[in-house]
Design a protein around this motif. Structure first.
Motif, PDB file in Angstrom:
ATOM      1  N   ARG A  13      -4.782  19.739  -5.128  1.00 40.95           N
ATOM      2  CA  ARG A  13      -6.040  19.741  -5.881  1.00 40.95           C
ATOM      3  C   ARG A  13      -5.973  18.822  -7.085  1.00 40.95           C
ATOM      4  NH1 ARG A  13      -9.742  23.432  -5.662  1.00 40.95           N
ATOM      5  NH2 ARG A  13      -9.755  23.741  -7.890  1.00 40.95           N
ATOM      6  N   GLY A  14      -5.243  17.748  -6.952  1.00 44.28           N
ATOM      7  CA  GLY A  14      -5.017  16.835  -8.064  1.00 44.28           C
ATOM      8  C   GLY A  14      -6.283  16.328  -8.714  1.00 44.28           C
ATOM      9  N   GLY A  15      -7.293  16.004  -7.915  1.00 45.83           N
ATOM     10  CA  GLY A  15      -8.550  15.497  -8.461  1.00 45.83           C
ATOM     11  C   GLY A  15      -9.219  16.499  -9.382  1.00 45.83           C
ATOM     12  N   ALA A  16      -9.253  17.763  -8.962  1.00 51.06           N
ATOM     13  CA  ALA A  16      -9.878  18.807  -9.778  1.00 51.06           C
ATOM     14  C   ALA A  16      -9.085  19.043 -11.065  1.00 51.06           C
ATOM     15  CB  ALA A  16      -9.992  20.107  -8.982  1.00 51.06           C
ATOM     16  N   VAL A  17      -7.764  18.983 -10.965  1.00 52.15           N
ATOM     17  CA  VAL A  17      -6.925  19.160 -12.149  1.00 52.15           C
ATOM     18  C   VAL A  17      -7.166  18.019 -13.135  1.00 52.15           C
ATOM     19  CG1 VAL A  17      -4.550  19.248 -12.989  1.00 52.15           C
ATOM     20  CG2 VAL A  17      -5.171  20.498 -10.913  1.00 52.15           C
ATOM     21  N   LEU A  18      -7.200  16.791 -12.644  1.00 53.32           N
ATOM     22  CA  LEU A  18      -7.451  15.651 -13.528  1.00 53.32           C
ATOM     23  C   LEU A  18      -8.849  15.707 -14.132  1.00 53.32           C
ATOM     24  CD1 LEU A  18      -5.734  12.724 -11.636  1.00 53.32           C
ATOM     25  CD2 LEU A  18      -4.967  13.905 -13.698  1.00 53.32           C
ATOM     26  N   ALA A  20     -10.425  18.428 -14.950  1.00 52.12           N
ATOM     27  CA  ALA A  20     -10.338  19.416 -16.029  1.00 52.12           C
ATOM     28  C   ALA A  20      -9.655  18.820 -17.256  1.00 52.12           C
ATOM     29  CB  ALA A  20      -9.574  20.656 -15.547  1.00 52.12           C
ATOM     30  N   VAL A  21      -8.612  18.048 -17.031  1.00 55.06           N
ATOM     31  CA  VAL A  21      -7.912  17.400 -18.145  1.00 55.06           C
ATOM     32  C   VAL A  21      -8.820  16.376 -18.815  1.00 55.06           C
ATOM     33  CG1 VAL A  21      -5.991  15.853 -18.714  1.00 55.06           C
ATOM     34  CG2 VAL A  21      -5.614  17.823 -17.215  1.00 55.06           C
ATOM     35  N   ALA A  22      -9.564  15.629 -18.027  1.00 55.63           N
ATOM     36  CA  ALA A  22     -10.469  14.611 -18.584  1.00 55.63           C
ATOM     37  C   ALA A  22     -11.560  15.241 -19.440  1.00 55.63           C
ATOM     38  CB  ALA A  22     -11.096  13.797 -17.454  1.00 55.63           C
ATOM     39  N   ARG A  23     -11.891  16.503 -19.182  1.00 58.89           N
ATOM     40  CA  ARG A  23     -12.894  17.209 -19.989  1.00 58.89           C
ATOM     41  C   ARG A  23     -12.287  17.778 -21.270  1.00 58.89           C
ATOM     42  NH1 ARG A  23     -14.504  18.882 -14.786  1.00 58.89           N
ATOM     43  NH2 ARG A  23     -13.393  20.849 -15.029  1.00 58.89           N
ATOM     44  N   GLY A  24     -11.024  17.477 -21.520  1.00 58.83           N
ATOM     45  CA  GLY A  24     -10.418  17.907 -22.771  1.00 58.83           C
ATOM     46  C   GLY A  24      -9.429  19.037 -22.640  1.00 58.83           C
ATOM     47  N   GLY A  25      -9.141  19.473 -21.443  1.00 61.93           N
ATOM     48  CA  GLY A  25      -8.181  20.549 -21.260  1.00 61.93           C
ATOM     49  C   GLY A  25      -6.753  20.043 -21.224  1.00 61.93           C
ATOM     50  N   ALA A  26      -5.836  20.967 -21.180  1.00 60.45           N
ATOM     51  CA  ALA A  26      -4.421  20.668 -20.985  1.00 60.45           C
ATOM     52  C   ALA A  26      -3.923  21.619 -19.909  1.00 60.45           C
ATOM     53  CB  ALA A  26      -3.638  20.865 -22.271  1.00 60.45           C
ATOM     54  N   VAL A  27      -3.016  21.152 -19.075  1.00 62.13           N
ATOM     55  CA  VAL A  27      -2.538  21.948 -17.956  1.00 62.13           C
ATOM     56  C   VAL A  27      -1.018  21.975 -17.982  1.00 62.13           C
ATOM     57  CG1 VAL A  27      -2.445  22.092 -15.434  1.00 62.13           C
ATOM     58  CG2 VAL A  27      -4.534  21.343 -16.545  1.00 62.13           C
ATOM     59  N   VAL A  28      -0.448  23.162 -17.818  1.00 58.91           N
ATOM     60  CA  VAL A  28       0.996  23.307 -17.697  1.00 58.91           C
ATOM     61  C   VAL A  28       1.339  23.259 -16.209  1.00 58.91           C
ATOM     62  CG1 VAL A  28       2.965  24.849 -18.052  1.00 58.91           C
ATOM     63  CG2 VAL A  28       1.197  24.637 -19.808  1.00 58.91           C
ATOM     64  N   ILE A  29       2.266  22.369 -15.852  1.00 52.00           N
ATOM     65  CA  ILE A  29       2.706  22.224 -14.472  1.00 52.00           C
ATOM     66  C   ILE A  29       3.976  23.051 -14.297  1.00 52.00           C
ATOM     67  CG2 ILE A  29       3.366  20.588 -12.658  1.00 52.00           C
ATOM     68  CD1 ILE A  29       0.533  20.147 -13.863  1.00 52.00           C
ATOM     69  N   THR A  30       4.030  23.852 -13.229  1.00 49.87           N
ATOM     70  CA  THR A  30       5.194  24.689 -12.990  1.00 49.87           C
ATOM     71  C   THR A  30       5.869  24.325 -11.675  1.00 49.87           C
ATOM     72  OG1 THR A  30       3.941  26.411 -11.835  1.00 49.87           O
ATOM     73  CG2 THR A  30       4.147  26.631 -14.227  1.00 49.87           C
ATOM     74  N   ARG A  31       7.164  24.577 -11.633  1.00 46.59           N
ATOM     75  CA  ARG A  31       7.943  24.458 -10.388  1.00 46.59           C
ATOM     76  C   ARG A  31       8.661  25.783 -10.222  1.00 46.59           C
ATOM     77  NH1 ARG A  31      12.329  20.342 -10.863  1.00 46.59           N
ATOM     78  NH2 ARG A  31      10.662  18.833 -10.687  1.00 46.59           N
ATOM     79  N   ASP A  32       8.403  26.447  -9.117  1.00 47.37           N
ATOM     80  CA  ASP A  32       8.988  27.768  -8.861  1.00 47.37           C
ATOM     81  C   ASP A  32       8.678  28.742  -9.990  1.00 47.37           C
ATOM     82  OD1 ASP A  32      10.118  26.898  -6.430  1.00 47.37           O
ATOM     83  OD2 ASP A  32      11.884  26.127  -7.476  1.00 47.37           O
ATOM     84  N   GLY A  33       7.465  28.614 -10.561  1.00 51.94           N
ATOM     85  CA  GLY A  33       7.014  29.518 -11.608  1.00 51.94           C
ATOM     86  C   GLY A  33       7.531  29.207 -13.000  1.00 51.94           C
TER      87      GLY A  33
END
Length: 50
Positions: A13-18, A20-33
């Motif tokens: 869902r990379g497009g949707a995540v980007l 959200a970020v472009a609208r001013g959000g920040a996202v934490v990316i996790t690997r195995d939680g």
């Protein structure tokens, strides 16, 4: 988008995540939680609309 995003979800869902970020959000990316990175808009950019 304030919830953490897994690497798999980012890949699927990379497009949707980007969007959200472009609208001013920040996202934490996790690997195995476990948080491994934070994705945020580039400095000097303005938030995009809906």
């Amino acid at each position: 988008m304030n919830d953490p995003v897994s690497v798999r979800n980012l890949r699927n869902r990379g497009g949707a995540v980007l969007d959200a970020v472009a609208r001013g959000g920040a996202v934490v990316i996790t690997r195995d939680g476990v948080p491994v990175a934070e994705l945020r808009a580039a400095a000097g950019t303005s938030p995009r609309g809906p």
